[in-house]
Write a protein that holds these residues in place. Sequence first.
Motif, PDB file in Angstrom:
ATOM      1  N   UNK A  84       0.788  -1.200  -0.133  1.00  0.00           N
ATOM      2  CA  UNK A  84      -0.002  -0.104  -0.031  1.00  0.00           C
ATOM      3  C   UNK A  84       0.727   1.128   0.117  1.00  0.00           C
ATOM      4  N   UNK A  85       1.770   1.035   0.917  1.00  0.00           N
ATOM      5  CA  UNK A  85       2.782   2.547   1.088  1.00  0.00           C
ATOM      6  C   UNK A  85       3.484   2.767  -0.426  1.00  0.00           C
ATOM      7  N   UNK A  86       3.681   1.735  -1.124  1.00  0.00           N
ATOM      8  CA  UNK A  86       4.805   1.714  -2.316  1.00  0.00           C
ATOM      9  C   UNK A  86       3.586   2.157  -3.464  1.00  0.00           C
ATOM     10  N   UNK A  87       2.241   1.843  -3.253  1.00  0.00           N
ATOM     11  CA  UNK A  87       1.458   2.307  -4.322  1.00  0.00           C
ATOM     12  C   UNK A  87       0.988   3.840  -4.122  1.00  0.00           C
ATOM     13  N   UNK A  88       1.233   4.117  -2.968  1.00  0.00           N
ATOM     14  CA  UNK A  88       0.746   5.590  -2.661  1.00  0.00           C
ATOM     15  C   UNK A  88       2.216   6.605  -2.657  1.00  0.00           C
ATOM     16  N   UNK A  89       3.387   6.078  -3.007  1.00  0.00           N
ATOM     17  CA  UNK A  89       4.571   6.764  -3.208  1.00  0.00           C
ATOM     18  C   UNK A  89       5.043   7.243  -1.946  1.00  0.00           C
ATOM     19  N   UNK A  90       5.203   6.454  -0.771  1.00  0.00           N
ATOM     20  CA  UNK A  90       5.291   6.702   0.568  1.00  0.00           C
ATOM     21  C   UNK A  90       6.344   5.297   1.061  1.00  0.00           C
ATOM     22  N   UNK A  91       7.269   4.972  -0.051  1.00  0.00           N
ATOM     23  CA  UNK A  91       8.266   3.778   0.250  1.00  0.00           C
ATOM     24  C   UNK A  91       9.128   4.102   1.488  1.00  0.00           C
ATOM     25  N   UNK A  92       9.546   5.516   1.800  1.00  0.00           N
ATOM     26  CA  UNK A  92      10.269   5.724   2.790  1.00  0.00           C
ATOM     27  C   UNK A  92       9.723   5.565   4.180  1.00  0.00           C
ATOM     28  N   UNK A  93       8.293   4.861   4.279  1.00  0.00           N
ATOM     29  CA  UNK A  93       7.794   4.828   5.422  1.00  0.00           C
ATOM     30  C   UNK A  93       7.992   3.176   5.627  1.00  0.00           C
ATOM     31  N   UNK A  94       8.499   2.483   4.699  1.00  0.00           N
ATOM     32  CA  UNK A  94       8.714   0.934   4.913  1.00  0.00           C
ATOM     33  C   UNK A  94      10.175   0.658   5.410  1.00  0.00           C
ATOM     34  N   UNK A  95      10.207   0.025   6.671  1.00  0.00           N
ATOM     35  CA  UNK A  95      11.555   0.208   7.233  1.00  0.00           C
ATOM     36  C   UNK A  95      11.953  -1.537   7.237  1.00  0.00           C
ATOM     37  N   UNK A  96      13.143  -1.908   7.435  1.00  0.00           N
ATOM     38  CA  UNK A  96      13.518  -3.250   7.180  1.00  0.00           C
ATOM     39  C   UNK A  96      14.286  -3.889   8.361  1.00  0.00           C
ATOM     40  N   UNK A 129      -2.984  11.428  -3.059  1.00  0.00           N
ATOM     41  CA  UNK A 129      -4.067  10.497  -3.081  1.00  0.00           C
ATOM     42  C   UNK A 129      -4.842  10.331  -4.364  1.00  0.00           C
ATOM     43  N   UNK A 130      -4.855  11.307  -5.084  1.00  0.00           N
ATOM     44  CA  UNK A 130      -5.223  11.298  -6.676  1.00  0.00           C
ATOM     45  C   UNK A 130      -4.298  11.114  -7.692  1.00  0.00           C
ATOM     46  N   UNK A 131      -2.958  11.030  -7.392  1.00  0.00           N
ATOM     47  CA  UNK A 131      -2.188  11.075  -8.326  1.00  0.00           C
ATOM     48  C   UNK A 131      -1.195   9.806  -8.568  1.00  0.00           C
ATOM     49  N   UNK A 132      -1.585   8.980  -7.549  1.00  0.00           N
ATOM     50  CA  UNK A 132      -0.885   7.581  -7.532  1.00  0.00           C
ATOM     51  C   UNK A 132      -1.546   6.356  -7.668  1.00  0.00           C
ATOM     52  N   UNK A 133      -1.200   5.325  -7.800  1.00  0.00           N
ATOM     53  CA  UNK A 133      -2.130   4.223  -8.162  1.00  0.00           C
ATOM     54  C   UNK A 133      -3.056   3.489  -7.021  1.00  0.00           C
ATOM     55  N   UNK A 134      -2.648   3.697  -5.855  1.00  0.00           N
ATOM     56  CA  UNK A 134      -3.493   3.091  -4.762  1.00  0.00           C
ATOM     57  C   UNK A 134      -5.111   3.369  -4.826  1.00  0.00           C
ATOM     58  N   UNK A 135      -5.476   4.419  -4.893  1.00  0.00           N
ATOM     59  CA  UNK A 135      -7.027   4.674  -5.083  1.00  0.00           C
ATOM     60  C   UNK A 135      -7.552   5.029  -6.441  1.00  0.00           C
ATOM     61  N   UNK A 136      -6.632   4.691  -7.432  1.00  0.00           N
ATOM     62  CA  UNK A 136      -7.293   4.988  -8.886  1.00  0.00           C
ATOM     63  C   UNK A 136      -8.099   3.574  -9.045  1.00  0.00           C
TER      64      UNK A 136
END
Length: 319
Positions: A228-240, A270-277
């Motif tokens: 979900x975070x990848x699809x909304x362009x917030x990959x920096x909130x994914x930790x390893x 919200x309206x420019x990335x794939x998650x809610x398209x």
Amino acid sequence: MTDKQAAERARADGLDIAVDMKGYTKGCRPLIFSQRVAPTQVSYLGYPGTSGISNMDYFVGDPVTVPAKTRRFFNEKVIYMPNCYQANDNLRPHPDVIPSKAELGLPEDKFIFCSLNNPNKVTPVEYDIWMRLLHAVPDSVLWILAPSEHQKKNLTDEAAARGIGPERLVFAGRLSNKAHLARLPQADLFLDTFNCCAHTTASETLWSGVPLITKPGEQFASRVAASLLTAIGCEDLITQSAEDYFDLALKLAQDPEALGQIKQRLKDNLWTTPLYDSESYLRDFQDLMEKAVTRQRSGQAPKHLFLGEEPTSPKKKAR
């Protein structure tokens, strides 16, 4: 109907494709699908893992939830949605009225860490980190879902064992979906669980403009929030790692400017990335289902399906 009667009825109706949206969840009927009710059978959405049924041809995933190295754990071939596998409704309303913090039992002047995942997802590993965060951020509380008195007592006792008093916990109950969406914007930062992460809760949280920090594992159930975070362009909130997770949560709790920038990015994306398209999702889903049916009709065995060429797995970002 019995499982046998339902399977016979489905076959008599001449289905081309049958989709099991329950898997092994409440009310499931896996024995219907084990009897082959359609030439093409697909497991989708309800259960975050393989069915293990030899007659189940496909499982719907995406490159984040099912990296190539984990396909061997699935009985099915994977239908790869190009972005996130999870469907989301872009017509879902945002709340007209947001309840005040006082109405929710939240303090007005504290940072609100939030975890509204089902309580059975919480393990001592996450809870240790959350209590460390409360120690490190004295002007903060943890807003956590605990519908029963038994759960409240357990969470309070475990907090006390880690040096945190009951005044630092604010318990949330179960609400209607509308009321739940209305309360979410009062959270400052959502802290995800690890073994089974937030799924629908994560998409609701991001829809509400609240940043979510996750740490994906190897299994599908632990990787949905990362998708979900990848699809909304917030990959920096994914930790390893657990320490990266703690460090990022601490930074955002102590740096209002950095947190504000992420909240603004969520709003902008919200309206420019794939998650809610939803429209693009529908077209992609349809095209992949047609691929599966066409392949079956031509006498070919199921295989992993993509739109276009197989994508490479996303690389981990260095932190």
